[in-house]
Design a protein around this motif. Structure first.
Motif, PDB file in Angstrom:
ATOM      1  N   ASP A   9       0.880  -1.168   0.000  1.00  0.00           N
ATOM      2  CA  ASP A   9       0.000   0.000   0.000  1.00  0.00           C
ATOM      3  C   ASP A   9       0.918   1.218   0.000  1.00  0.00           C
ATOM      4  O   ASP A   9       1.554   1.521   1.008  1.00  0.00           O
ATOM      5  N   THR A  14       4.438   3.070   4.073  1.00  0.00           N
ATOM      6  CA  THR A  14       4.138   1.997   3.134  1.00  0.00           C
ATOM      7  C   THR A  14       3.567   0.816   3.885  1.00  0.00           C
ATOM      8  O   THR A  14       4.229   0.235   4.755  1.00  0.00           O
ATOM      9  N   GLY A  15       2.330   0.464   3.544  1.00  0.00           N
ATOM     10  CA  GLY A  15       1.749  -0.744   4.107  1.00  0.00           C
ATOM     11  C   GLY A  15       2.431  -1.939   3.465  1.00  0.00           C
ATOM     12  O   GLY A  15       2.649  -1.964   2.246  1.00  0.00           O
ATOM     13  N   SER A  33       3.923  -1.650   8.685  1.00  0.00           N
ATOM     14  CA  SER A  33       4.127  -0.414   7.944  1.00  0.00           C
ATOM     15  C   SER A  33       5.622  -0.090   7.968  1.00  0.00           C
ATOM     16  O   SER A  33       6.260  -0.203   9.014  1.00  0.00           O
ATOM     17  N   HIS A 129      -2.546   1.466   7.062  1.00  0.00           N
ATOM     18  CA  HIS A 129      -1.730   1.171   5.885  1.00  0.00           C
ATOM     19  C   HIS A 129      -1.386  -0.315   5.816  1.00  0.00           C
ATOM     20  O   HIS A 129      -1.456  -0.931   4.748  1.00  0.00           O
ATOM     21  N   ASP A 132      -4.493  -2.270   4.834  1.00  0.00           N
ATOM     22  CA  ASP A 132      -4.786  -2.121   3.400  1.00  0.00           C
ATOM     23  C   ASP A 132      -3.857  -3.003   2.567  1.00  0.00           C
ATOM     24  O   ASP A 132      -4.289  -3.624   1.590  1.00  0.00           O
TER      25      ASP A 132
END
Length: 144
Positions: A9, A14-15, A33, A129, A132
């Protein structure tokens, strides 16, 4: 044969999620993350451990999104996320990593923690995140 799916993500946070299938239908192994560079390092480590042909990245591609709400700050954030998607795409091509760009409308996102736990069985702490990213790979092994 072990299959590894990595959900990305994109964004400042950043997921990053990893799902592993060892012939049992697959389950989440990591949900967290990271920075974009740390996420790329993690992908390289996974490929070193499992082989390039066994790994596929599922990257949410904000460039495909045509609807946005919010002011100038929101627009700047959207631009950043779009650029990150482009960076991931270029990086995967340069490193010959299998990847799929996922339209945001094709990912179930924004689940609250309790709903996410019920859907995935992942009980460790997460943020939006990371959740997702996990939804990008959860239940996708039949399509790999």
């Amino acid at each position: 044969m072990t299959k590894i799916l990595v959900g990305i993500d994109t964004g400042v946070n950043t997921g990053f999620a990893v799902a592993i299938d060892e012939g049992n239908g697959g389950k989440l192994n990591q949900v967290k993350s990271l920075t974009i560079t740390k996420a790329m390092d993690e992908v390289k480590t996974i490929i070193c451990n499992f082989g390039n042909s066994n790994v596929c990245l599922y990257i949410e591609d904000a460039r495909l999104r045509t609807w946005f709400t919010g002011g100038r700050e929101k627009a700047q954030g959207v631009g950043s996320v779009k650029r990150d998607a482009q960076i991931w795409e270029e990086w995967c091509k340069e490193n010959q990593i299998t990847f799929k760009l996922i339209h945001p409308r094709n990912n179930a996102t924004k689940y609250k923690s309790e709903v996410f736990k019920k859907l995935t069985g992942w009980t460790n702490r997460t943020n939006e995140h990371a959740r997702d990213a996990a939804m990008l790979v959860h239940g996708r092994f039949a399509k790999f």
